[in-house]
Design a protein around this motif. Structure first.
Motif, PDB file in Angstrom:
ATOM      1  N   PRO A  20       0.658  -1.134   0.116  1.00 54.07           N
ATOM      2  CA  PRO A  20       0.083   0.201   0.044  1.00 54.07           C
ATOM      3  C   PRO A  20       0.700   1.330  -0.107  1.00 54.07           C
ATOM      4  O   PRO A  20       0.441   2.234  -0.472  1.00 54.07           O
ATOM      5  N   ALA A  21       2.211   1.115   0.721  1.00 55.46           N
ATOM      6  CA  ALA A  21       3.002   2.522   0.552  1.00 55.46           C
ATOM      7  C   ALA A  21       3.364   2.795  -1.008  1.00 55.46           C
ATOM      8  O   ALA A  21       3.911   3.854  -0.937  1.00 55.46           O
ATOM      9  N   GLU A  22       3.223   1.984  -1.603  1.00 57.26           N
ATOM     10  CA  GLU A  22       3.589   2.465  -3.099  1.00 57.26           C
ATOM     11  C   GLU A  22       2.764   3.298  -3.772  1.00 57.26           C
ATOM     12  O   GLU A  22       2.992   3.954  -4.648  1.00 57.26           O
ATOM     13  N   ILE A  23       1.495   3.521  -3.290  1.00 57.69           N
ATOM     14  CA  ILE A  23       0.332   4.250  -3.769  1.00 57.69           C
ATOM     15  C   ILE A  23       0.223   5.506  -3.068  1.00 57.69           C
ATOM     16  O   ILE A  23      -0.186   5.498  -1.910  1.00 57.69           O
ATOM     17  N   ARG A  24       0.316   6.653  -3.848  1.00 59.19           N
ATOM     18  CA  ARG A  24      -0.117   7.875  -3.184  1.00 59.19           C
ATOM     19  C   ARG A  24      -1.523   8.616  -3.681  1.00 59.19           C
ATOM     20  O   ARG A  24      -2.210   8.122  -4.347  1.00 59.19           O
ATOM     21  N   LEU A  25      -1.921   9.378  -2.677  1.00 59.32           N
ATOM     22  CA  LEU A  25      -3.366   9.871  -2.648  1.00 59.32           C
ATOM     23  C   LEU A  25      -3.151  11.359  -2.934  1.00 59.32           C
ATOM     24  O   LEU A  25      -2.494  12.145  -2.261  1.00 59.32           O
ATOM     25  N   CYS A  26      -3.908  11.615  -4.044  1.00 58.74           N
ATOM     26  CA  CYS A  26      -3.705  13.183  -4.516  1.00 58.74           C
ATOM     27  C   CYS A  26      -5.228  13.464  -4.467  1.00 58.74           C
ATOM     28  O   CYS A  26      -6.224  13.082  -4.920  1.00 58.74           O
ATOM     29  N   ALA A  27      -5.371  14.607  -3.491  1.00 58.55           N
ATOM     30  CA  ALA A  27      -6.783  15.055  -3.418  1.00 58.55           C
ATOM     31  C   ALA A  27      -7.025  16.232  -4.521  1.00 58.55           C
ATOM     32  O   ALA A  27      -6.374  16.976  -4.723  1.00 58.55           O
ATOM     33  N   ALA A  28      -7.998  15.584  -5.144  1.00 55.35           N
ATOM     34  CA  ALA A  28      -8.463  16.558  -6.407  1.00 55.35           C
ATOM     35  C   ALA A  28      -9.383  17.734  -5.861  1.00 55.35           C
ATOM     36  O   ALA A  28     -10.651  17.497  -5.260  1.00 55.35           O
ATOM     37  N   THR A  29      -8.843  18.715  -6.009  1.00 57.66           N
ATOM     38  CA  THR A  29      -9.610  19.853  -4.867  1.00 57.66           C
ATOM     39  C   THR A  29     -10.393  20.965  -5.692  1.00 57.66           C
ATOM     40  O   THR A  29     -10.819  21.873  -5.190  1.00 57.66           O
ATOM     41  N   LYS A  30     -10.781  20.471  -6.749  1.00 58.11           N
ATOM     42  CA  LYS A  30     -11.564  21.643  -7.723  1.00 58.11           C
ATOM     43  C   LYS A  30     -12.878  21.943  -6.850  1.00 58.11           C
ATOM     44  O   LYS A  30     -13.656  21.096  -6.508  1.00 58.11           O
ATOM     45  N   MET A  31     -13.311  23.202  -7.061  1.00 57.92           N
ATOM     46  CA  MET A  31     -14.246  23.649  -6.479  1.00 57.92           C
ATOM     47  C   MET A  31     -14.670  23.321  -4.869  1.00 57.92           C
ATOM     48  O   MET A  31     -15.750  23.350  -4.247  1.00 57.92           O
ATOM     49  N   ASN A  32     -13.523  23.133  -4.121  1.00 59.42           N
ATOM     50  CA  ASN A  32     -13.243  23.243  -2.617  1.00 59.42           C
ATOM     51  C   ASN A  32     -12.339  24.241  -2.339  1.00 59.42           C
ATOM     52  O   ASN A  32     -11.546  24.477  -2.952  1.00 59.42           O
ATOM     53  N   ASP A  33     -12.958  24.932  -1.227  1.00 62.76           N
ATOM     54  CA  ASP A  33     -12.326  26.203  -0.774  1.00 62.76           C
ATOM     55  C   ASP A  33     -10.967  25.668  -0.078  1.00 62.76           C
ATOM     56  O   ASP A  33     -10.831  24.785   0.316  1.00 62.76           O
ATOM     57  N   ALA A  34     -10.180  26.876   0.416  1.00 65.72           N
ATOM     58  CA  ALA A  34      -9.054  26.774   0.932  1.00 65.72           C
ATOM     59  C   ALA A  34      -8.949  25.960   2.326  1.00 65.72           C
ATOM     60  O   ALA A  34      -8.162  25.155   2.551  1.00 65.72           O
TER      61      ALA A  34
END
Length: 231
Positions: free
Chosen positions: A24-38
């Protein structure tokens, strides 16, 4: 809520990885932040996502000074117009959505002007959809072989958005084809190519992407909840 959602996604990622005999450590999680505020983005970062992926230059420029992405790498994952390249080059760690030669040339020119090396991924239109941009599999191979012409760029990976699946598992053949392409290019020695990321899989299909070799999934809805397009 965001913290719990990130934890749930992490658990699903780990489960998919183990089922495929992967760490599981091989896979990174990218948060797709479109339309979400800071504030929402900051909560996702605090919850432990590996990076943030922004789709729109306008949002990126707005959220950046608010410290939305502080503490994690920032990727640009949306369609990038050439007239907005200067606002992205040197600002984000990776431009994942390099989908045409004109854009490649433009990023090279801007990075050279700024005296830096910009990391990029090639976006591959793996389903051959007329409605989507991106290189064909063969074009991606050709671009990788010619990266020596782009001294201000470094090709770090591939990115794909397969066709919308009718039922679970439909996209596995596209993910498998992307994995084959990734392995093929990674196995060759090209100038300015240092491939370490295969970015594929989103909220509705990331377990299948992981099963087929994805090293980064881009998840928005499963972290932040449904987007309100009526806003």
């Amino acid at each position: 809520m965001i913290r719990e959602n990130v934890q749930r996604v992490r658990e699903q990622m780990a489960e998919a990885a183990r089922a495929a005999g992967r760490d599981p450590a091989e896979i990174r999680l990218c948060a797709a932040t479109k339309m979400n505020d800071a504030e929402a983005v900051r909560q996702a970062v605090e919850a432990g996502v590996d990076c943030c992926g922004e789709n729109r230059v306008q949002e990126l420029v707005q959220k950046l000074p608010q410290g939305a992405y502080d503490g994690v790498p920032l990727h640009f994952i949306g369609h990038l117009q050439t007239n907005k390249v200067r606002q992205v080059v040197g600002v984000v760690d990776v431009i994942e959505s390099v989908d045409r030669l004109e854009l490649l040339d433009c990023i090279q020119k801007e990075a050279a002007k700024k005296g830096l090396v910009q990391d990029i991924f090639l976006e591959v239109n793996i389903g051959g959809e007329a409605s989507k941009s991106g290189f064909t599999v063969e074009e991606a191979r050709e671009v990788a072989a010619k990266m020596g012409r782009y001294p201000a760029l470094r090709l770090r990976g591939l990115m794909a958005i397969p066709p919308i699946s009718e039922k679970p598992g439909d996209n596995r053949r596209y993910f498998a084809e992307m994995r084959n392409l990734f392995v093929d290019i990674s196995g060759k020695t090209y100038d300015n190519v240092s491939m370490d990321c295969l970015s594929m899989g989103m909220s509705d299909d990331f377990p299948d992407a992981i099963a087929e070799g994805s090293t980064m999934v881009r998840v928005g809805t499963a972290i932040f909840g449904p987007r309100n397009y009526a806003k």
